[in-house]
Design a protein around this motif. Sequence first.
Motif, PDB file in Angstrom:
ATOM      1  N   VAL A 229       0.858  -1.185   0.000  1.00  0.00           N
ATOM      2  CA  VAL A 229       0.000   0.000   0.000  1.00  0.00           C
ATOM      3  C   VAL A 229       0.894   1.235   0.000  1.00  0.00           C
ATOM      4  O   VAL A 229       1.764   1.370   0.853  1.00  0.00           O
ATOM      5  CB  VAL A 229      -0.940   0.024   1.228  1.00  0.00           C
ATOM      6  N   ILE A 230       0.666   2.110  -0.967  1.00  0.00           N
ATOM      7  CA  ILE A 230       1.483   3.312  -1.134  1.00  0.00           C
ATOM      8  C   ILE A 230       0.624   4.543  -0.869  1.00  0.00           C
ATOM      9  O   ILE A 230      -0.506   4.636  -1.344  1.00  0.00           O
ATOM     10  CB  ILE A 230       2.067   3.396  -2.559  1.00  0.00           C
ATOM     11  N   MET A 231       1.201   5.500  -0.106  1.00  0.00           N
ATOM     12  CA  MET A 231       0.534   6.781   0.141  1.00  0.00           C
ATOM     13  C   MET A 231       1.337   7.889  -0.553  1.00  0.00           C
ATOM     14  O   MET A 231       2.282   8.450   0.034  1.00  0.00           O
ATOM     15  CB  MET A 231       0.423   7.057   1.641  1.00  0.00           C
ATOM     16  N   GLY A 237       5.202  14.659   0.746  1.00  0.00           N
ATOM     17  CA  GLY A 237       5.457  15.615   1.827  1.00  0.00           C
ATOM     18  C   GLY A 237       6.763  15.330   2.541  1.00  0.00           C
ATOM     19  O   GLY A 237       7.532  16.245   2.851  1.00  0.00           O
ATOM     20  N   LEU A 238       7.033  14.056   2.821  1.00  0.00           N
ATOM     21  CA  LEU A 238       8.276  13.669   3.488  1.00  0.00           C
ATOM     22  C   LEU A 238       9.480  14.027   2.625  1.00  0.00           C
ATOM     23  O   LEU A 238      10.489  14.538   3.112  1.00  0.00           O
ATOM     24  CB  LEU A 238       8.246  12.167   3.770  1.00  0.00           C
ATOM     25  N   HIS A 239       9.347  13.764   1.333  1.00  0.00           N
ATOM     26  CA  HIS A 239      10.433  14.057   0.398  1.00  0.00           C
ATOM     27  C   HIS A 239      10.745  15.551   0.373  1.00  0.00           C
ATOM     28  O   HIS A 239      11.913  15.968   0.360  1.00  0.00           O
ATOM     29  CB  HIS A 239      10.042  13.564  -0.999  1.00  0.00           C
ATOM     30  N   HIS A 243      14.388  17.592   1.774  1.00  0.00           N
ATOM     31  CA  HIS A 243      15.258  18.473   1.002  1.00  0.00           C
ATOM     32  C   HIS A 243      15.945  19.486   1.916  1.00  0.00           C
ATOM     33  O   HIS A 243      17.012  20.021   1.590  1.00  0.00           O
ATOM     34  CB  HIS A 243      14.456  19.203  -0.086  1.00  0.00           C
ATOM     35  N   ILE A 244      15.334  19.730   3.076  1.00  0.00           N
ATOM     36  CA  ILE A 244      15.903  20.651   4.067  1.00  0.00           C
ATOM     37  C   ILE A 244      16.709  19.889   5.111  1.00  0.00           C
ATOM     38  O   ILE A 244      17.826  20.262   5.447  1.00  0.00           O
ATOM     39  CB  ILE A 244      14.781  21.459   4.753  1.00  0.00           C
TER      40      ILE A 244
END
Length: 340
Positions: A229-231, A237-239, A243-244
């Motif tokens: 199952v992929i969200m 959002g996590l990605h 980046h920061i």
Amino acid sequence: MFLLEQYKIFRKFIISLLLLITSLVVGTLGFLTIENFSWIESFYMAVITFSTVGFNEVYPLSDEGRLFTSIYIIINLMIFAYVVSVFSTYLFEGELNRLYRKFVFGKEVKKMKDHIIVCGFGRNGSKACEELQSQNVEFVVVDRNEHLIDLIQNVKKYKFILGDLTQEEVLQEAGIYKARALITTLPSDAENVFLTLTVKALNPEIQVISRASEESTIKKLKQAGAQHVIMPDAIGGLHMAQHITKPFVIEYLDQLSGTNENGLCLEEIKYEDLKSDYQGQTIEFMDIRNRSGVTVVGLNDKGGKFVFNPSSKVLIESEVVLVIVGKQPDVDTFKSYYLK
């Protein structure tokens, strides 16, 4: 079921033909009854009146005949306009081509085996199709949105089935009994759960990868039979946040995903695809890094366990799958050197 589907596809075409036939029958009976013409004369009058070609009448018409002919012409003008619009749609607006492609794709799908069924051609579904196509994996797209037909069959040239995914007949047409996996990217979590239940009832062995919007749906999809199952929203959002927090890790991941212009490629190499000289040998003996430039980052052993950064002493035995990473030219070098 097949005849009903064919009727739906050619419905306007069939209606236009029925209108033509009905008009000719009404005209023939009208002239036969009102003017007492013979059957051939009545049919001739109906044809020249409908076609408005302007040939002479068989005999001078009575007042009743002229009234009937006037009404008949007015009605036929409307019928003629409808028929022309339908035929122009089929002949000049690509409808005939779409129907032909659907027929051809339908025959091709029936021959497919161990393919992937992609349910829904939205943002996620289209990306899944691009990846499958880039890896030369056979797949078929199933979607109920008629507006996507031109994009799917003419631009992307994917095999497709147009239909409602909640109907078992549509899944059967997509080859659910012979497929090895199904990807469902429908926008509604409820639809994804229902589809997973339906698919598993038809083919318990098939692998299901499903999209989910809410965390609460993950458990339901797992219970319904989905292996993965992929969200997408959560991953996105996590990605973005990483980046920061982890910019260099994300840069590496971007290279692996192909979003970076100097991107890296991840490939799975099966034991049976290796040349016989390298089957049963160690990673050290193959000297993969020096000969091709790629790196072995992991492997799936005989027991199905994934091993990260395997030892150079590990034997490449039957059922083992290597995971390599490198730039595309290096991966190509590896394949030409080590694979059959």
